[in-house]
Design an enzyme around this catalytic site. Structure first.
Site, PDB file in Angstrom:
ATOM      1  N   THR A  17      -8.476   6.742  -1.550  1.00 54.71           N
ATOM      2  CA  THR A  17      -9.729   6.195  -1.897  1.00 54.71           C
ATOM      3  C   THR A  17     -10.791   7.304  -1.720  1.00 54.71           C
ATOM      4  OG1 THR A  17      -9.541   5.397   0.222  1.00 54.71           O
ATOM      5  CG2 THR A  17      -9.444   3.873  -1.644  1.00 54.71           C
TER       6      THR A  17
ATOM      7  N   LYS B 107      -8.406  13.811   5.108  1.00 51.41           N
ATOM      8  CA  LYS B 107      -7.533  12.582   5.061  1.00 51.41           C
ATOM      9  C   LYS B 107      -6.734  12.631   6.130  1.00 51.41           C
ATOM     10  CE  LYS B 107      -6.220  13.901   0.721  1.00 51.41           C
ATOM     11  NZ  LYS B 107      -6.430  12.562  -0.151  1.00 51.41           N
ATOM     12  N   ARG B 108      -5.753  11.824   6.198  1.00 48.89           N
ATOM     13  CA  ARG B 108      -4.636  11.744   7.498  1.00 48.89           C
ATOM     14  C   ARG B 108      -3.997  13.108   7.083  1.00 48.89           C
ATOM     15  NH1 ARG B 108      -4.744   8.020  11.873  1.00 48.89           N
ATOM     16  NH2 ARG B 108      -3.067   8.992  12.395  1.00 48.89           N
TER      17      ARG B 108
ATOM     18  N   HIS C  55       0.819  -1.200   0.218  1.00 48.96           N
ATOM     19  CA  HIS C  55       0.002   0.069   0.101  1.00 48.96           C
ATOM     20  C   HIS C  55       0.899   1.230  -0.149  1.00 48.96           C
ATOM     21  CE1 HIS C  55      -4.013  -2.013   1.085  1.00 48.96           C
ATOM     22  NE2 HIS C  55      -3.161  -2.741   1.394  1.00 48.96           N
TER      23      HIS C  55
ATOM     24  N   LYS D 243     -14.583   8.484  -3.426  1.00 45.27           N
ATOM     25  CA  LYS D 243     -15.768   8.950  -2.871  1.00 45.27           C
ATOM     26  C   LYS D 243     -16.252  10.461  -3.285  1.00 45.27           C
ATOM     27  CE  LYS D 243     -14.162   6.328   0.847  1.00 45.27           C
ATOM     28  NZ  LYS D 243     -13.276   6.108   2.071  1.00 45.27           N
TER      29      LYS D 243
ATOM     30  N   LYS E 136       0.769  14.436   1.770  1.00 44.21           N
ATOM     31  CA  LYS E 136      -0.488  14.568   1.262  1.00 44.21           C
ATOM     32  C   LYS E 136      -0.634  16.259   0.955  1.00 44.21           C
ATOM     33  CE  LYS E 136      -2.435  10.823   3.578  1.00 44.21           C
ATOM     34  NZ  LYS E 136      -3.220   9.851   2.559  1.00 44.21           N
TER      35      LYS E 136
HETATM   36  C1  Z15 Z   1      -2.434   3.520   4.727  1.00 45.21           C
HETATM   37  O1  Z15 Z   1      -3.770   4.069   5.225  1.00 45.21           O
HETATM   38  C2  Z15 Z   1      -2.230   3.321   3.231  1.00 45.21           C
HETATM   39  C3  Z15 Z   1      -0.936   2.932   3.077  1.00 45.21           C
HETATM   40  C4  Z15 Z   1       0.089   2.114   4.175  1.00 45.21           C
HETATM   41  O2  Z15 Z   1       1.002   1.917   4.157  1.00 45.21           O
HETATM   42  C5  Z15 Z   1      -0.564   2.357   5.531  1.00 45.21           C
HETATM   43 CL1  Z15 Z   1       0.539   1.837   6.663  1.00 45.21          CL
HETATM   44  C6  Z15 Z   1      -1.727   2.841   5.881  1.00 45.21           C
HETATM   45  C7  Z15 Z   1      -2.909   4.029   2.716  1.00 45.21           C
HETATM   46  C8  Z15 Z   1      -2.352   4.742   1.400  1.00 45.21           C
HETATM   47  O3  Z15 Z   1      -1.546   5.596   1.834  1.00 45.21           O
HETATM   48  C9  Z15 Z   1      -3.330   5.026   0.290  1.00 45.21           C
HETATM   49  O4  Z15 Z   1      -2.682   5.702  -0.917  1.00 45.21           O
HETATM   50  C10 Z15 Z   1      -4.203   3.865  -0.192  1.00 45.21           C
HETATM   51  O5  Z15 Z   1      -5.479   4.395  -0.939  1.00 45.21           O
HETATM   52  C11 Z15 Z   1      -4.824   3.048   0.886  1.00 45.21           C
HETATM   53  O6  Z15 Z   1      -3.759   2.760   1.931  1.00 45.21           O
HETATM   54  C12 Z15 Z   1      -5.451   1.759   0.582  1.00 45.21           C
HETATM   55  O7  Z15 Z   1      -4.708   1.130  -0.319  1.00 45.21           O
END
Ligand code: Z15
Length: 789
Positions: free
Chosen positions: A631, A523-524, A335, A635, A529
């Site tokens: 994601t 988002k976080r 991810h 939305k 970001k």
């Molecule tokens: C996280 O929320 C995501 C990746 C990570 O490695 C961790 Cl530890 C947490 C996110 C990505 O930042 C985001 O771009 C992606 O859409 C999401 O995972 C689902 O794949």
């Protein structure tokens, strides 16, 4: 499900009386919520049981994830059962406000952000598609912290979703297992949550493990001295499922985190193998025919040596045979390419927590080391780069790739970057292992539930098949020149904006103009970001409006929502900066309603459901190459917001689907960044040459803004000006500002704006998690639809 009002009334009254000794007309909202939840549980009980029976006969996929960011269940369950309208109507007749009942439920917030919410969307799609798929995770007593603002800074308070128990979990003591660590053992007690598919009888399962002390069992036999030890031991054991680590995309490397990972992974694998043996006995070579296990990021990768342990140590399978089974059973999703997120465990710690698993991991490492020596006898560097254990660190991603038959990225661009850069050596060695699975979202929660007005209007236009097949939305394109349709989707947007305005007035006491452009970044909080780029533009805009009060400008509200990891100082500084600037702008009488900045406190799934439908602009402005997919971007698109974004992650595919002319794409591409890095990037160049930028950056340190003495603004300033501006905030500023101005001009033309909205909605079909899950089912898991009657 068929709705029988009399039956529901009878059941509900019975529950209320038995559980709370109260009548329906005197019951509190909390009591009605509980009774309603339990009634739903009783109505689905039979289908749930039958689903489990059917699935046990066929191949199943197990989704191992340290996070499931589920949000609330009541509304979603009623919708998926097809009885939401009926229940609302029925409660109304009794003088009960459904919204008030819904608000009694706490979010099940067992996740940080995108990765956890993706897992939750996947659960919904699996059940809706009648696919035999089950989730496994930890039943954290405290989910992601609740965020409050004090002087514009984030403060965290523990989240306590289980305070009044959870109606959606069923304890399964008969399936309890023991997990052995180096020095101690703990009991893993499972709780099952039903995952109700939309418009089907299938009810899938999410199994969450809770940690307990083994000495609970016979606490009574201890003497005084041992009693104290025993209670200490109890606390230590229960600590394992106490709290979710609040980091998104950073590796904590802590002992408790490793214990959490091994705890839920070992419990889940014991459970899976126990059930396999019930049906297939000791025919372990058949495991890959009946079981597929998805590793959601590196967090559950310890499953690879754990399955080896179970097969070799417990079941007496030969190492070589066990390894073949393991490789065919596991697959791994990556991810992120952020180095700080790729988990590496210090050998000493790993060995202390799970000594036997360490030996097995070493065995795997040695086996691979020999393979590498044969494969690349003349390239020692490459051999070293690919080792699973390097020096005193264990590389979990390497272990994952070696032990899996499939490895996937989460958007096309991300997968290409993995293959060309981060995982290049691995792609060269195993080209057939790699594939892309672009993320998706469930349209049931993110349109049908969160935006019922738009959902019904779409259904009025093209029928309701989109609820199960989102590609149906394409049919909306026939209305692209239909003024009536265009004005209706505009009106629905205004209605959703008014609902959000009302919510923010009630919860935060803010007044917002619903006719202003809602420009949203939720988002976080993370440097990559680039919330900083967003707020810099806002501050620059504010200067422009001050100098030029008659400027032609559509009022705009900038909305932010973001949690920062508690230890991430810079992220917390950026939250303060946003609130600092918000206070200045919102308090300026010359600006009035033209520009407003709002930081939404405690952004979470339930608040997200109110925000996405109300957005005009979707801010997706990460440094190109850094956001694996995103994601939230999907939305927004589904709810008719236009993307203002870089060509990063799934934005690339969003722009491709809707047409780049229907989004606002700006900034450096991945290749531009590579080139500029090579050439040498000097942030002082944009700082000195882009009009207004110097003013904005200097504000951090010249007294116009205040971090209340924490020193964090100086730190941010130094990251930009002295430490190379890693995320190219200054470099992308000018192009970003240009697009912001373009948006402000374009918004005035209602018809052409609504066309853009319609184009986005009509082309969001690809981004359903149903499509994603079908690809996983067909190309990785090899599982088949198993519909119950
Ligand atoms: C996280 O929320 C995501 C990746 C990570 O490695 C961790 Cl530890 C947490 C996110 C990505 O930042 C985001 O771009 C992606 O859409 C999401 O995972 C689902 O794949």
């Amino acid at each position: 499900m068929e709705f029988n009002k009399e039956k529901w009334k009878e059941k509900l009254e019975e529950r209320l009386l038995e559980k709370f000794s109260v009548s329906l007309k005197d019951a509190s909202p909390f009591e009605v919520y509980k009774a309603l939840g339990e009634t739903v549980m009783s109505f689905i009980a039979k289908d749930w049981y039958e689903t489990k029976q059917e699935y046990s006969k066929t191949k199943q996929a197990f989704y191992l994830s340290s996070e499931f960011l589920m949000g609330r269940a009541l509304g979603n369950n009623l919708i998926n059962l097809g009885i939401d309208k009926e229940i609302q109507e029925f409660l109304k007749e009794l003088g009960i406000d459904y919204n008030q009942i819904e608000d009694e439920e706490e979010d099940a917030a067992l996740g940080n952000g995108g990765l956890g919410r993706l897992a939750a969307c996947f659960m919904d799609s699996l059940a809706t598609l009648n696919l035999p798929g089950q989730g496994y995770s930890i039943r954290y007593r405290n989910g992601i912290f609740n965020q409050y603002l004090r002087d514009g800074y984030q403060v965290e308070k523990p989240e306590t979703w289980l305070k009044y128990e959870d109606v959606w979990s069923v304890m399964r003591p008969e399936d309890e297992v023991v997990v052995n660590f180096g020095y101690t053992s703990v009991r893993a007690l499972p709780y099952d949550m039903p995952i109700i598919g939309y418009g089907t009888k299938n009810v899938n399962t999410l199994r969450l493990w809770e940690a307990h002390s083994i000495v609970d069992l016979d606490l009574g036999v201890f003497n005084q001295q041992d009693y104290l030890h025993a209670t200490q031991d109890k606390t230590l054991a229960e600590d394992i499922s106490r709290v979710l680590y609040p980091n998104d995309s950073t590796d904590e490397g802590k002992k408790l985190r490793l214990r959490q990972q091994y705890f839920f992974v070992s419990a889940s694998l014991q459970d899976i193998i126990k059930k396999f043996k019930k049906v297939h006995g000791r025919e372990f070579s058949k495991i890959p025919e009946f079981i597929s296990i998805q590793l959601n990021d590196t967090h559950p990768v310890i499953a690879i040596p754990e399955l080896m342990r179970i097969l070799v140590d417990v079941e007496g399978v030969l190492w070589e045979d066990a390894w073949e089974i393991v490789k065919k059973t596991f697959s791994y999703t990556n991810h992120t390419i952020l180095a700080e997120a790729l988990e590496k465990w210090w050998v000493g710690l790993y060995q202390e927590v799970v000594p036997r698993i360490f030996q097995i991991t070493e065995g795997i490492h040695n086996q691979f080391k020999n393979e590498l020596a044969n494969l690349y006898p003349n390239d020692v560097n490459k051999q070293n780069r690919m080792q699973i254990i390097q020096g005193n660190m264990i590389h979990m991603a390497w272990l994952a790739i070696y032990g899996s038959h499939k490895v996937n990225g989460v958007a096309e661009l991300h997968t290409e970057i993995l293959k060309e850069h981060e995982l290049r050596d691995w792609y060269e060695l195993y080209p057939d292992k790699f594939l892309n699975k672009t993320n998706g979202i469930t349209q049931r929660r993110w349109l049908l539930k969160s935006n019922p007005q738009l959902a019904s209007y779409i259904t009025e236009l093209i029928g309701d098949a989109w609820i199960k097949d989102l590609s149906e939305l394409k049919k909306l394109e026939q209305f692209i020149d239909d003024k009536k349709v265009l004005s209706k989707i505009w009106d629905i947007k205004i209605e959703k904006k008014k609902e959000l305005v009302e919510y923010l007035r009630e919860t935060q006491g803010i007044d917002i103009n619903p006719n202003s452009i809602f420009d949203v970044q939720v988002k976080r909080l993370h440097e990559y970001k680039r919330q900083l780029l967003n707020i810099f533009q806002v501050y620059d805009l504010y200067q422009q409006l001050k100098q030029n009060p008659n400027m032609d400008f559509v009022p705009t509200t900038y909305i932010y929502g973001a949690k920062a990891a508690p230890g991430y100082k810079v992220a917390k500084g950026i939250i303060r900066l946003i609130n600092d600037i918000a206070q200045i702008i919102n308090g300026d009488d010359e600006i009035k309603d033209r520009l407003k900045v709002v930081f939404v406190e405690n952004y979470r799934v339930t608040v997200a459901e109110k925000i996405f439908p109300a957005a005009d602009i979707s801010e997706q402005i990460s440094t190109a190459g850094k956001e694996a997919s995103g994601t939230g971007n999907m939305k927004f698109m589904l709810n008719g917001a236009i993307t203002l974004g870089t060509l990063d992650g799934a934005n690339v595919e969003i722009a491709k689907e809707a047409g780049e002319e229907n989004e606002y794409i700006f900034g450096m591409r991945v290749k531009d960044i590579e080139e500029l890095r090579k050439k040498g990037y000097d942030p002082r160049f944009p700082y000195n040459n882009v009009t207004g930028l110097k003013q904005v950056v200097d504000a951090l340190i010249d007294g116009r803004l205040s971090d209340l003495g924490s020193g964090i603004y100086r730190e941010i300033h130094s990251l930009l000006m002295e430490r190379g501006d890693q995320y190219f905030v200054l470099e992308d500023f000018e192009d970003y500002r240009r697009k912001q101005r373009e948006i402000n001009r374009d918004y005035k033309d209602k018809i052409s704006w609504a066309k853009k909205m319609l184009k986005n909605i009509a082309n969001a079909g690809k981004f359903s998690s149903d499509r994603t899950i079908l690809e996983y089912a067909n190309e990785i898991w090899n599982i088949k639809e198993t519909k119950i009657k």
